[in-house]
Design an enzyme around this catalytic site. Sequence first.
Site, PDB file in Angstrom:
ATOM      1  N   LYS A 142       2.045   7.500   4.049  1.00 54.94           N
ATOM      2  CA  LYS A 142       1.401   6.198   4.158  1.00 54.94           C
ATOM      3  C   LYS A 142       0.818   5.956   5.542  1.00 54.94           C
ATOM      4  O   LYS A 142       0.292   4.872   5.806  1.00 54.94           O
ATOM      5  CB  LYS A 142       2.410   5.091   3.841  1.00 54.94           C
ATOM      6  N   PRO A 162       0.826  -1.213   0.000  1.00 52.02           N
ATOM      7  CA  PRO A 162       0.000   0.000   0.000  1.00 52.02           C
ATOM      8  C   PRO A 162       0.861   1.264   0.000  1.00 52.02           C
ATOM      9  O   PRO A 162       1.685   1.466   0.888  1.00 52.02           O
ATOM     10  CB  PRO A 162      -0.806  -0.122   1.304  1.00 52.02           C
ATOM     11  N   GLU A 163       0.675   2.087  -1.012  1.00 54.42           N
ATOM     12  CA  GLU A 163       1.366   3.368  -1.103  1.00 54.42           C
ATOM     13  C   GLU A 163       0.370   4.468  -0.726  1.00 54.42           C
ATOM     14  O   GLU A 163      -0.773   4.191  -0.360  1.00 54.42           O
ATOM     15  CB  GLU A 163       1.895   3.565  -2.520  1.00 54.42           C
TER      16      GLU A 163
END
Length: 271
Positions: free
Chosen positions: A59, A2-3
């Site tokens: 993030k 996940p960015e």
Amino acid sequence: MPELPEVETYRRFIDETSLYQPIAEIEVQDPKRQLQVDLDDFRRALLGNQFTGTNRIGKQLFLLTANGPMVTMHFGMTGDVAFYRAEADTPRFARAVFHFQSGFRFAFVDSRKFGRIGLTPSVEAFRQQKKLGPDALTLSTEELTQGLAKKKSAIKPLLLDQRIAPGVGNWIADEVLFQAQLEPERSALSLLPAEIDRLATSIREVLETAIAAEAIYRDFPSHYLIHAREWDEAPVATTPNAHLNCPRCQRLIQKKYVGGRATYFCPHCQQ
């Protein structure tokens, strides 16, 4: 992994589903590994409390509460979120589940267990503790100029420095440099003011595009470099039958390692 675009999508999903519902129970599958605070302290702070809003830096996701500290979430390599009602709908890798008095549940999902959940008194306190710069999605030219000031290093690894642009990951940095037409190993100290402005604009535009596409990369515009990446780390440019061409000039995309990270670029467009 996940960015920033994925985490921003999670944040908006939580806003739509999980706010203003008193928390009746909390389950944490492996508190010693995934909680950054004592489980009893975590439950004490949140039982009977409710989420009232969200925030994000890079993030890192923050869940604001009606009373007391806010929850911090970092999604590691495989983190995700879920909202559901029936026990039978619990995701397989739900590591922490918040049961609401309404009967619905909010889950932190993480198959590889690299994600972390904690508490912080405020976003600003967390930002200072972790030495995070201004969020990349709203990064201004002035903020980027300040972050890059007197830096002699190559621009690519500097973009990955969370003290400068939190939320810029490896593929995002490549895309940003491609759109800004800057060579990844260019010294930050050599950048002209107009080039820094172009770079800051590209950071915001690439992230806004990714968020609008809900981080579904195949839906990105055709002029994006991401369509010419090798995601399985197969050789690029040195392979005679490679077909990864620049979407701007149609020449072969090249790959090299900059600051230890795989980097894709067009040697013609990014001189």
